[in-house]
Design a protein around this motif. Structure first.
Motif, short mmCIF file in Angstrom:
data_model
loop_
_atom_site.label_atom_id
_atom_site.label_comp_id
_atom_site.label_asym_id
_atom_site.label_seq_id
_atom_site.Cartn_x
_atom_site.Cartn_y
_atom_site.Cartn_z
N GLY A 88 -11.55 2.41 -2.59
CA GLY A 88 -10.52 1.53 -3.11
C GLY A 88 -9.45 1.12 -2.14
N ALA A 89 -9.69 1.33 -0.83
CA ALA A 89 -8.73 0.90 0.18
C ALA A 89 -8.95 -0.57 0.53
N PRO B 211 0.84 -1.21 0.00
CA PRO B 211 0.00 0.00 0.00
C PRO B 211 0.87 1.25 0.00
N PRO B 212 0.40 2.33 -0.62
CA PRO B 212 1.19 3.57 -0.61
C PRO B 212 1.29 4.19 0.78
N PHE B 213 0.30 3.91 1.61
CA PHE B 213 0.30 4.42 2.98
C PHE B 213 -0.72 3.62 3.79
N VAL B 214 -0.70 3.84 5.10
CA VAL B 214 -1.62 3.14 6.01
C VAL B 214 -2.46 4.19 6.73
N VAL B 215 -3.74 3.88 6.94
CA VAL B 215 -4.63 4.76 7.70
C VAL B 215 -5.25 3.94 8.82
N THR B 216 -5.31 4.52 10.00
CA THR B 216 -6.00 3.88 11.12
C THR B 216 -7.26 4.66 11.45
N CYS B 217 -8.28 3.97 11.92
CA CYS B 217 -9.54 4.60 12.29
C CYS B 217 -10.02 3.94 13.58
N ALA B 218 -10.14 4.72 14.65
CA ALA B 218 -10.50 4.15 15.95
C ALA B 218 -10.82 5.28 16.92
N GLY C 75 8.61 1.32 7.26
CA GLY C 75 8.79 2.54 6.48
C GLY C 75 7.54 3.00 5.76
N ARG C 76 6.37 2.64 6.31
CA ARG C 76 5.10 3.01 5.68
C ARG C 76 4.45 4.16 6.45
N ALA C 77 4.30 5.29 5.80
CA ALA C 77 3.64 6.42 6.44
C ALA C 77 2.25 6.02 6.90
N THR C 78 1.92 6.36 8.13
CA THR C 78 0.66 5.94 8.74
C THR C 78 -0.03 7.13 9.36
#
Length: 348
Positions: free
Chosen positions: A126-127, A51-58, A78-81
């Motif tokens: 599309g995630a 993935p180009p980046f990671v997103v968290t939702c909580a 090394g993945r921007a989150t």
């Protein structure tokens, strides 16, 4: 003088919170075993199509787990989150550009409307939506592309303990499989025993020291910042203590002006590159006369030896949970039933 809860009498013996926190080692052992195949498959998929980046939702304790996940994915992979603000999707109804992103939703119940709406929006954008959830039959689990079950079992206490540690363990297992790192895999295997050792650490000095106080700072940094956030929340909800969490670097930018003689500070030092600076900050506060407790191999609160620095936050918070449950009862509160709070918070 400290406040007393006005909604329930303090229990005379161990609470649900105590019993549930004590189960963390067994929960993590079960979780790692049952999820091994699914998480390994997800790790392979993420290596094939990163993935180009990671997103968290909580929200709440789960969001504190997400803070740990941010530092874990950024330092190990090394993945921007980034942390998604649930209201952006649920209240503002704003769509996000998430194609190809790894979208992690962390929840005990899997029923909060705002998390569900954001997960739906991320999937439509599309995630790859991955749910870390305790309730496998929840709406969140049903809509996710992949479910990583926490396997924490029922949690009767309003204050989350074993489910929080299970969330951290799930993130650590995901990172280990995604990175395909033997050191992290070995640390996972050693984690249940390390948690048992952590549960038996004696933090009586903290309980005695905070019995009559009104507020404090909790400091952490890097991989340990999420645990500092979690500790501050637990002080508020179970002990009636006004606690604020800060990075041991960020506290220098204004908040440290409040720290003078007798001001209480809990320092959760992480045994990695951040340790030296965190301990230096603790030393500076002690020199000002602050009442300082430091959880570290070099501090006055003992910690279990971590099989890997990335596993250390799980051990620190396990020791903390035992101490804060005792502090809650010492201060006259019922740790299982914080005033005005419910187990499931269904935010829209």
């Amino acid at each position: 003088m400290h406040a007393h809860a006005d909604t329930a009498a303090a229990p005379t013996g161990p609470s649900w919170m105590f019993d549930e926190a004590a189960q963390a080692a067994e929960v993590v052992a079960l979780q790692l075993s049952r999820n091994a195949q699914a998480v390994a498959e997800l790790g392979r998929a993420l290596r094939r199509d990163p993935p180009p980046f990671v997103v968290t939702c909580a929200r709440g304790s789960s969001d504190h787990a997400a803070t740990y996940g941010k530092y874990l994915f950024e330092t190990q992979l090394g993945r921007a989150t980034a942390s998604a603000s649930p209201s952006v999707g649920s209240v503002y109804a704003a769509s996000q550009h998430l194609r190809g992103a790894l979208y992690l939703v962390i929840s005990q119940s899997g029923r909060s409307p705002d998390l569900l709406r954001n997960a739906e929006g991320a999937k439509a954008a599309g995630a790859r939506v991955v749910a870390l959830v305790n309730a496998e039959d929840s709406p969140l689990a049903a809509l996710a592309d992949t479910v990583i079950a926490l396997h924490a079992g029922p949690e009767r206490s309003v204050a989350a303990t074993k489910s929080y540690i299970a969330s951290l363990a799930a993130l650590l297992q995901l990172a280990a499989c995604w990175k395909d790192d033997p050191r992290l895999q070995q640390a996972l295997a050693a984690l249940p025993d390390a948690l048992r050792t952590a549960w038996n650490q004696d933090w009586t000095a903290l309980v005695d020291g905070l019995a009559g106080t009104a507020n404090l700072f909790v400091l952490g940094r890097g991989l340990g910042l999420g645990v500092a956030q979690e500790a501050a929340l637990k002080f508020k909800e179970t002990c009636g203590l006004h606690a604020e969490a800060y990075s041991s670097a960020e506290v220098k930018h204004g908040p440290m002006a409040l720290v003078g003689p007798g001001f209480p500070v809990l320092v959760l030092a992480q045994p990695d590159e951040t340790e030296r600076g965190t301990l230096a900050m603790a030393h500076e506060f002690r020199a000002r006369g602050a009442a300082t407790w430091t959880a570290s191999r070099h501090g006055n609160l003992p910690v279990a030896e971590a099989p890997h620095p990335a596993a250390a936050p799980l051990l620190t918070v396990q020791s903390f949970y035992r101490a804060v449950e005792a502090l809650s009862r010492t201060r006259g509160f019922a740790p299982d039933a914080p005033p005005h709070l419910a187990k499931v918070t269904e935010t829209v």
